[in-house]
Design a protein around this motif. Structure first.
Motif, short mmCIF file in Angstrom:
data_model
loop_
_atom_site.label_atom_id
_atom_site.label_comp_id
_atom_site.label_asym_id
_atom_site.label_seq_id
_atom_site.Cartn_x
_atom_site.Cartn_y
_atom_site.Cartn_z
N GLN A 10 1.41 92.62 95.51
CA GLN A 10 0.93 91.94 96.72
C GLN A 10 0.88 90.43 96.51
N ALA A 11 0.70 90.00 95.27
CA ALA A 11 0.67 88.57 94.98
C ALA A 11 2.06 88.04 94.62
N ALA A 12 3.13 88.81 94.91
CA ALA A 12 4.46 88.43 94.44
C ALA A 12 4.90 87.08 94.98
N ALA A 13 4.56 86.79 96.26
CA ALA A 13 5.05 85.53 96.85
C ALA A 13 4.39 84.32 96.19
N PRO A 14 3.04 84.25 96.11
CA PRO A 14 2.44 83.10 95.41
C PRO A 14 2.89 83.02 93.96
N LEU A 15 3.07 84.19 93.30
CA LEU A 15 3.51 84.17 91.90
C LEU A 15 4.91 83.60 91.79
N ALA A 16 5.82 84.01 92.71
CA ALA A 16 7.19 83.48 92.67
C ALA A 16 7.18 81.97 92.88
N PHE A 17 6.36 81.51 93.84
CA PHE A 17 6.30 80.07 94.09
C PHE A 17 5.75 79.33 92.88
N THR A 18 4.71 79.90 92.24
CA THR A 18 4.15 79.24 91.06
C THR A 18 5.19 79.17 89.96
N GLY A 19 5.88 80.29 89.70
CA GLY A 19 6.87 80.32 88.63
C GLY A 19 8.01 79.35 88.88
N VAL A 20 8.60 79.43 90.10
CA VAL A 20 9.73 78.57 90.42
C VAL A 20 9.27 77.11 90.46
N GLY A 21 8.05 76.89 90.99
CA GLY A 21 7.54 75.52 91.06
C GLY A 21 7.38 74.91 89.68
N LEU A 22 6.83 75.69 88.74
CA LEU A 22 6.64 75.17 87.37
C LEU A 22 7.98 74.98 86.68
N LEU A 23 8.94 75.90 86.96
CA LEU A 23 10.27 75.72 86.39
C LEU A 23 10.89 74.42 86.90
N GLY A 24 10.72 74.17 88.21
CA GLY A 24 11.22 72.91 88.77
C GLY A 24 10.55 71.72 88.14
N LEU A 25 9.24 71.84 87.88
CA LEU A 25 8.50 70.75 87.25
C LEU A 25 9.07 70.45 85.87
N ALA A 26 9.39 71.54 85.13
CA ALA A 26 9.93 71.33 83.78
C ALA A 26 11.33 70.72 83.85
N LEU A 27 12.14 71.12 84.86
CA LEU A 27 13.54 70.69 84.90
C LEU A 27 13.69 69.30 85.52
N THR A 28 12.92 69.01 86.58
CA THR A 28 13.16 67.77 87.32
C THR A 28 11.98 66.82 87.31
N GLY A 29 10.82 67.28 86.83
CA GLY A 29 9.66 66.41 86.83
C GLY A 29 8.87 66.44 88.12
N ALA A 30 9.29 67.30 89.10
CA ALA A 30 8.54 67.40 90.35
C ALA A 30 8.25 68.86 90.62
N LEU A 31 7.01 69.16 91.04
CA LEU A 31 6.66 70.55 91.36
C LEU A 31 7.57 71.04 92.48
N LEU A 32 8.13 72.25 92.32
CA LEU A 32 9.07 72.85 93.27
C LEU A 32 10.34 72.01 93.44
N GLY A 33 10.65 71.18 92.43
CA GLY A 33 11.91 70.45 92.48
C GLY A 33 13.05 71.35 92.07
N TYR A 34 14.25 71.07 92.62
CA TYR A 34 15.43 71.86 92.26
C TYR A 34 16.41 70.96 91.51
N PRO A 35 17.03 71.47 90.45
CA PRO A 35 18.04 70.66 89.76
C PRO A 35 19.22 70.37 90.68
N ALA A 36 19.65 69.11 90.76
CA ALA A 36 20.68 68.73 91.71
C ALA A 36 22.06 68.63 91.08
N GLU A 37 22.15 68.71 89.72
CA GLU A 37 23.45 68.51 89.10
C GLU A 37 24.40 69.64 89.52
N PRO A 38 25.69 69.31 89.75
CA PRO A 38 26.63 70.34 90.21
C PRO A 38 26.73 71.52 89.26
#
Lengths: 239, 107
Positions: A176-204
């Motif tokens: 039931q908590a899958a959506a907030p968990l997915a956002f937290t996980g992807v958001g932290l991954l984006g933070l690690a990769l791009t330096g911004a929470l929920l950021g997406y890597p832009a390199e081709p």
């Protein structure tokens, strides 16, 4: 004393709202702020910048990902509130507030047969809407609602009652908590990769990763939404 | 010639569907009790929507969209009678008595 206070409070809330509604631009006005600021940019560059061909998905999961994070938290909070209100303080404490047409009626064989017959097609359609949302109308919220309705139907046929649930309660809570968990996980991954929470890597060369992050969000929203709909149904049907 | 015939068939089916919807809506508003109203409403969804969908499928054939409409028709034919049945069954289980003419005795 109380009544004038209520009237003054209502007026204080209503007058600014009415002024605001009166000041809204006419529907379809091309000079409205909604059409002059970011919309043109989203339409022109959305697919290139976000990797999502569907502009709605681009806005939902990329440009306005924080808003969507808030939305899934609101939906999850709704279920949490219902569970908090409905759950008995002591086990078995709600036997006497059982509404509806008595618990003794077994499911009709006609209904059971039709549910079993259509369930695989509904499941396929729900999954299609979730995964296809990337490139066409659809996505996690819509597909999640379809899957949630399917789970409600299946709970009528396969449900075994609150004493012996099909899914262990802790596991159901995590899903039931899958959506907030997915956002937290992807958001932290984006933070690690791009330096911004929920950021997406832009390199081709990282496009595949970006797509995977968005699909993870959509699947999380879909599973979480479906489980929350089922949870609301089971909590509120009264057995 | 075939085109005209198909066109006439489309119109006839669509009109039939509209008439069933009219009759069903009238029944929903005017019939005396729950069971007869469910009966009327279910007629709308099966025959009314069914005939209109069939008309649409003939209208767009041989475009592949016609297949989608036929699948939709199949879904309506499966789901609408099922929901009508479930409603009437639940009402019967709660002990709701069917309406009878004044003076008629329960069997």
């Amino acid at each position: 004393m109380k009544k004038p206070l209520v009237a003054v409070t209502l007026a204080a809330a209503a007058v600014p709202m009415l002024i605001g509604v009166a000041a809204l631009p006419r529907p379809g006005d091309p000079t409205a702020p909604a059409h002059t600021h970011v919309a043109a940019h989203y339409i022109e560059a959305g697919a290139r910048e976000t990797g999502a061909d569907n502009r709605v998905t681009a806005v939902l999961l990329n440009y306005r990902a924080f808003d969507t994070f808030g939305e899934v938290l609101v939906i999850f909070a709704a279920l949490a509130a219902v569970i908090a209100v409905r759950s008995p303080a002591t086990p078995g404490g709600r036997a006497d507030d059982m509404p509806g047409p008595g618990p003794g009626l077994p499911i009709s064989p006609v209904v059971a047969f039709i549910i079993r017959l259509t369930a695989p097609f509904i499941a396929l359609f729900g999954a299609f809407v979730i995964f296809r949302g990337h490139v066409s109308p659809g996505g996690g919220f819509q597909g999640g609602v379809i899957l949630g309705a399917l789970l409600v139907l299946l709970s009528l046929v396969l449900g075994r009652g609150a004493e012996r649930p099909l899914l262990a309660v802790p596991l159901a809570r995590w899903l039931q908590a899958a959506a907030p968990l997915a956002f937290t996980g992807v958001g932290l991954l984006g933070l690690a990769l791009t330096g911004a929470l929920l950021g997406y890597p832009a390199e081709p060369e990282r496009h595949a990763l970006r797509e995977l992050m968005m699909i993870t969000l959509d699947v999380g929203i879909g599973i979480g939404g479906a489980m929350i709909i089922l949870g609301l149904f089971l909590e509120m049907r009264g057995d | 010639m075939t085109g005209m015939l198909l066109h006439a068939l489309t119109i006839a089916l669509a009109v039939t569907g509209a008439l069933f919807f009219l009759a069903g809506t009238l029944g929903l508003l005017r019939l005396p009790d729950f069971y007869s109203r469910v009966h009327a409403a279910t007629k709308c969804d099966t025959v009314g929507a069914g005939a209109i969908l069939l008309a649409l499928a003939i209208h767009v054939a041989p475009h592949p969209e016609a297949l989608k409409i036929l699948v939709l028709l199949l879904l309506v034919l499966l789901s609408s009678p099922t929901s009508g049945h479930a409603l009437a069954r639940a009402a019967h289980h709660t002990g709701l008595e069917p309406w009878r003419r004044p003076g008629e005795r329960a069997r």
